[in-house]
Design a protein around this motif. Structure first.
Motif, PDB file in Angstrom:
ATOM      1  N   VAL A 145       0.831  -1.206   0.000  1.00  0.00           N
ATOM      2  CA  VAL A 145       0.000   0.000   0.000  1.00  0.00           C
ATOM      3  C   VAL A 145       0.866   1.258   0.000  1.00  0.00           C
ATOM      4  N   SER A 146       0.537   2.191  -0.893  1.00  0.00           N
ATOM      5  CA  SER A 146       1.231   3.481  -0.932  1.00  0.00           C
ATOM      6  C   SER A 146       0.294   4.646  -0.639  1.00  0.00           C
ATOM      7  N   GLY A 147      -1.006   4.360  -0.554  1.00  0.00           N
ATOM      8  CA  GLY A 147      -1.966   5.408  -0.234  1.00  0.00           C
ATOM      9  C   GLY A 147      -3.365   4.837  -0.103  1.00  0.00           C
ATOM     10  N   PHE A 148      -4.228   5.549   0.606  1.00  0.00           N
ATOM     11  CA  PHE A 148      -5.623   5.122   0.733  1.00  0.00           C
ATOM     12  C   PHE A 148      -6.481   6.302   1.183  1.00  0.00           C
ATOM     13  N   GLY A 155     -17.899  11.673   8.980  1.00  0.00           N
ATOM     14  CA  GLY A 155     -18.333  11.735   7.595  1.00  0.00           C
ATOM     15  C   GLY A 155     -17.433  12.540   6.687  1.00  0.00           C
ATOM     16  N   GLU A 156     -16.199  12.744   7.105  1.00  0.00           N
ATOM     17  CA  GLU A 156     -15.240  13.477   6.282  1.00  0.00           C
ATOM     18  C   GLU A 156     -14.339  12.500   5.529  1.00  0.00           C
ATOM     19  N   LEU A 157     -13.984  12.857   4.290  1.00  0.00           N
ATOM     20  CA  LEU A 157     -13.095  12.020   3.486  1.00  0.00           C
ATOM     21  C   LEU A 157     -11.654  12.442   3.732  1.00  0.00           C
ATOM     22  N   GLU A 158     -10.826  11.510   4.180  1.00  0.00           N
ATOM     23  CA  GLU A 158      -9.420  11.783   4.481  1.00  0.00           C
ATOM     24  C   GLU A 158      -8.530  10.957   3.565  1.00  0.00           C
ATOM     25  N   SER A 159      -7.399  11.555   3.162  1.00  0.00           N
ATOM     26  CA  SER A 159      -6.420  10.869   2.306  1.00  0.00           C
ATOM     27  C   SER A 159      -5.131  10.644   3.065  1.00  0.00           C
ATOM     28  N   ASP A 165       3.228  12.042   3.483  1.00  0.00           N
ATOM     29  CA  ASP A 165       3.270  12.098   4.948  1.00  0.00           C
ATOM     30  C   ASP A 165       3.424  10.687   5.496  1.00  0.00           C
ATOM     31  N   PRO A 166       4.653  10.143   5.436  1.00  0.00           N
ATOM     32  CA  PRO A 166       4.858   8.740   5.818  1.00  0.00           C
ATOM     33  C   PRO A 166       4.491   8.421   7.260  1.00  0.00           C
ATOM     34  N   LYS A 167       4.730   9.343   8.192  1.00  0.00           N
ATOM     35  CA  LYS A 167       4.418   9.077   9.598  1.00  0.00           C
ATOM     36  C   LYS A 167       2.903   8.939   9.790  1.00  0.00           C
ATOM     37  N   PHE A 169       0.713   8.250   7.510  1.00  0.00           N
ATOM     38  CA  PHE A 169       0.297   7.071   6.753  1.00  0.00           C
ATOM     39  C   PHE A 169       0.530   5.797   7.558  1.00  0.00           C
ATOM     40  N   GLN A 170       1.722   5.637   8.108  1.00  0.00           N
ATOM     41  CA  GLN A 170       2.064   4.415   8.833  1.00  0.00           C
ATOM     42  C   GLN A 170       1.257   4.264  10.110  1.00  0.00           C
ATOM     43  N   GLU A 171       0.934   5.366  10.747  1.00  0.00           N
ATOM     44  CA  GLU A 171       0.137   5.299  11.972  1.00  0.00           C
ATOM     45  C   GLU A 171      -1.311   4.882  11.696  1.00  0.00           C
ATOM     46  N   ALA A 172      -1.789   5.161  10.484  1.00  0.00           N
ATOM     47  CA  ALA A 172      -3.209   4.917  10.187  1.00  0.00           C
ATOM     48  C   ALA A 172      -3.481   3.621   9.438  1.00  0.00           C
TER      49      ALA A 172
END
Length: 211
Positions: A145-148, A155-159, A165-167, A169-172
């Motif tokens: 995975v490189s993104g999601f 109800g908010e869309l988050e990327s 933002d690797p930190k 990304f990895q935390e989520a």
């Protein structure tokens, strides 16, 4: 109406059980969105919601007493971005399975570095639970995975992006649905390849015991 509209969602049903039949769900309803806007509308309209993929979890990790948001109808492969001869990224919706994505990539000369044990398993479900693939030298399925994108409880869309933002990304990434409902995922892929299987038969029991 179009099959990809809010009106096409079914609400009020109760899912009986997981794929194996060993777990009965507690959800009081189910929604079957086909677009991101559908997911946002469902989440904002109920008190509690939890995403549900191909129901391959054997425990209550994916269960809820609220509304199950079944993402199987969000099943489009959205595109393939080729960076060079050895690297590309495929972007797909949350309901895409490995059995669909694998052949699609192979027909275009690309492949995932590892696969789930069964073809019907959803890519997103396997990745956000860090499901294993096979091989001693291969990372688990989430390592592709490189993104999601996900819809949060508000109800908010988050990327989330490994590159930007690797930190964060990895935390989520390995959150098993606790941060929201994943709507799409981007996976790094590599040139297609052949897998060699070596079968030793018959093997005497004495030889196995000695090994």
């Amino acid at each position: 109406p179009s099959s990809r509209t809010v009106e096409s969602m079914s609400l009020g049903e109760t899912h009986a059980s997981n794929w194996a039949g060993n777990l009965r769900y507690s959800a009081d309803g189910v929604a079957e969105p086909v677009t991101v806007k559908d997911v946002i509308k469902v989440v904002r309209g109920v008190q509690r919601a939890h995403g549900l993929g191909t129901k391959h979890c054997f425990n209550s990790l994916a269960d809820t007493t609220g509304t199950h948001v079944l993402v199987q109808r969000m099943d489009k492969i959205l595109g393939l971005k080729v960076r060079d001869a050895a690297h590309a990224t495929v972007h797909c919706e949350a309901g895409v399975s490995y059995g669909v994505l694998g052949p699609w990539l192979h027909s275009r000369g690309w492949a995932l570095h590892n696969l789930a044990s069964l073809p019907h398993i959803s890519v997103v479900g396997a990745c956000i639970t860090a499901t294993h693939g096979s091989g001693l030298g291969n990372g688990n399925l989430a390592t592709a995975v490189s993104g999601f994108e996900l819809v949060t409880a508000s109800g908010e869309l988050e990327s989330f992006s490994l590159e930007k933002d690797p930190k964060r990304f990895q935390e989520a990434l390995i959150m098993a649905g606790s941060l929201g409902i994943v709507t799409s995922v981007s996976l790094d892929v590599e040139p297609t390849y052949q897998v060699i299987q070596t079968v030793y038969s018959p093997v005497p029991m004495a030889a196995l015991l000695e090994a």
